[in-house]
Design a protein around this motif. Structure first.
Motif, short mmCIF file in Angstrom:
data_model
loop_
_atom_site.label_atom_id
_atom_site.label_comp_id
_atom_site.label_asym_id
_atom_site.label_seq_id
_atom_site.Cartn_x
_atom_site.Cartn_y
_atom_site.Cartn_z
N GLU A 1 -7.60 3.95 8.81
CA GLU A 1 -6.84 3.83 7.73
C GLU A 1 -6.95 2.52 7.08
OE1 GLU A 1 -2.18 4.37 7.53
OE2 GLU A 1 -2.91 6.23 8.60
N GLU B 1 -6.22 -0.93 5.75
CA GLU B 1 -4.98 -1.63 5.82
C GLU B 1 -4.27 -2.03 4.38
OE1 GLU B 1 -4.21 -6.09 7.69
OE2 GLU B 1 -5.73 -4.93 7.93
N LYS B 2 -3.01 -1.85 4.42
CA LYS B 2 -2.23 -2.30 2.90
C LYS B 2 -2.27 -3.70 2.87
CE LYS B 2 -0.32 1.87 2.13
NZ LYS B 2 -0.67 2.71 0.84
N VAL B 3 -2.52 -3.91 1.48
CA VAL B 3 -2.51 -5.49 1.21
C VAL B 3 -1.38 -5.58 0.34
CG1 VAL B 3 -3.82 -7.20 -0.23
CG2 VAL B 3 -5.12 -5.33 0.93
N LYS B 4 -0.50 -6.86 0.96
CA LYS B 4 0.68 -7.17 0.52
C LYS B 4 0.25 -7.65 -1.07
CE LYS B 4 3.39 -6.19 3.67
NZ LYS B 4 4.35 -4.82 3.48
N ASP C 1 3.47 -3.40 -1.45
CA ASP C 1 1.90 -3.21 -1.27
C ASP C 1 1.15 -2.78 -2.47
OD1 ASP C 1 2.34 -3.78 1.64
OD2 ASP C 1 3.10 -1.50 1.74
N GLN C 2 0.04 -3.22 -2.53
CA GLN C 2 -0.81 -2.93 -3.57
C GLN C 2 -1.58 -1.70 -3.10
OE1 GLN C 2 -3.25 -6.50 -4.45
NE2 GLN C 2 -5.11 -5.57 -3.93
N GLU C 3 -1.78 -0.54 -3.81
CA GLU C 3 -2.35 0.64 -3.61
C GLU C 3 -3.83 0.42 -3.74
OE1 GLU C 3 -0.85 3.07 -1.98
OE2 GLU C 3 0.66 1.65 -2.25
N VAL D 1 0.58 -0.47 -8.23
CA VAL D 1 1.68 -0.36 -7.18
C VAL D 1 2.61 0.94 -7.39
CG1 VAL D 1 3.55 -1.69 -6.47
CG2 VAL D 1 1.72 -3.05 -7.08
N GLN D 2 2.89 1.47 -6.41
CA GLN D 2 3.60 2.65 -6.52
C GLN D 2 4.89 2.51 -7.35
OE1 GLN D 2 4.70 4.40 -2.79
NE2 GLN D 2 2.75 4.93 -2.31
N THR E 1 8.09 1.55 -5.63
CA THR E 1 8.09 0.17 -5.29
C THR E 1 8.64 -0.63 -6.56
OG1 THR E 1 6.64 0.53 -3.79
CG2 THR E 1 6.95 -1.87 -4.34
#
Length: 335
Positions: free
Chosen positions: A31, A33-36, A103-105, A163-164, A167
């Motif tokens: 998966e 990794e989500k980036v802040k 998080d940025q998608e 970004v979602q 969010t």
């Protein structure tokens, strides 16, 4: 038969190897990794300035969602621009967590040359976030992605990222969203009495906790009432909210008293009494300004929204009479 033994053994070994690999997740894609988005913690934030060009006009101060500056001082968040309006502490805390936890998608464009096409131009909402180490982060929120539930965002002059939308909804708050709009600071579990003194009615709601009782009993002007009615009234008063900006109480002139509400609560074992005053202006007869116990702030409420509280005894009597009439009708029908 013997000639098949080596083949069977090889097949068994392959099957065993495949099962082992599957159990070790060798065949699963890792998966991403989500980036802040901002790469900070909520406790790193020292101040935030909201720029909302949709309301940044010459009359922005009168607009409920115009730009604002908030600042952390002595561990408490307060608004310093346009005025020192009272803030909703719970909303502020959730907002800071949303900003630090976003998080940025995906990266949409690494080195953007045309920000307008992403809605990140001069009409975009912008947050200037100052950190405790004196760094400043500029967060710009743009338009909607055409085929996804996400918004375009840029941090400083970096890449355009997605970004979602959910969010973004937790981050893109206006000044109005952050204000404390409820004048009455009540907790149903702490209230022991309410005393209303108004033009049309005067009443006293009081509770008592009997030894060994699982519920508190309530009286209205000395007569017992259902606890559900008492708690319902407290909840209605607690949730009354202004639709306008809060005003400094000192700004009100030539006021006429409409009511006082004395609230007695037990907080941490101590009895605390707060007195709220309701005032009207001759120029605004349909509004009642509720003055907070410290005398600083005035919350404008529609006069009819306070009638339920003022007329509580009469409403309760009418309800009891209606219930009794229905009971008598049922008895007559049965006979």
């Amino acid at each position: 038969m013997k000639k098949w033994v080596p083949t069977v053994l090889v097949v068994l070994v392959l099957i065993g190897g495949w099962v082992y690999a599957a159990n070790q997740n060798y065949f699963r894609e890792e998966e991403a990794e989500k980036v802040k988005l901002l790469g900070i913690q909520s406790e790193d934030i020292q101040s935030i300035t909201i720029h909302d060009p949709r309301t940044d006009t010459t009359e922005a101060e009168a607009s409920p969602s115009s730009s604002a500056q908030l600042e952390l001082k002595d561990g408490v968040w307060s608004m310093v621009e346009p005025k020192a309006y009272p803030l909703n502490g719970y909303t502020i805390s959730s907002w800071l967590e949303a900003l630090s936890g976003a998080d940025q998608e995906l990266v949409v464009e690494e080195t953007p040359t045309d920000l307008e096409k992403y809605g990140l131009g001069s009409n975009a909402t912008r947050l200037d976030i100052k950190l405790k180490d004196n760094r400043t982060i500029t967060l710009t929120i743009g338009g909607q992605l055409p085929a996804d539930d996400a918004r375009y965002v840029q941090v400083d002059s970096g890449p355009v990222v997605a970004v979602q939308s959910e969010t973004i909804g937790n981050m893109e708050l206006t000044r109005r969203d952050l204000l404390d709009t409820t004048p009455f600071n009540l907790d149903e579990t702490n209230v022991t009495s309410l005393e209303w003194e108004g033009e049309a009615a005067t009443w006293m709601l009081k509770s008592a906790a009997e030894d060994g009782a699982t519920e508190r009993t309530w009286t209205l002007n000395g007569e017992p009432i259902e606890s559900t009615d008492a708690v319902s009234l407290i909840g209605k008063i607690k949730n009354l909210s202004t639709a306008d900006d809060v005003r400094k109480a000192s700004e009100l002139e030539d006021t006429v008293p409409r009511f006082t509400l004395s609230v007695e609560q037990t907080v941490n074992g101590e009895t605390v009494t707060d007195v709220y005053r309701g005032l009207t202006l001759s120029s605004e007869p349909d509004l009642i300004y509720v003055i907070t116990p410290d005398g600083q702030w005035a919350y404008a409420l529609q006069a009819d929204t306070l009638q339920d509280a003022e007329n509580f005894p009469d409403t309760l009597k009418a309800s009891d009479t209606s219930t009794e009439d229905k009971g008598e009708d049922s008895t007559s029908s049965a006979e």
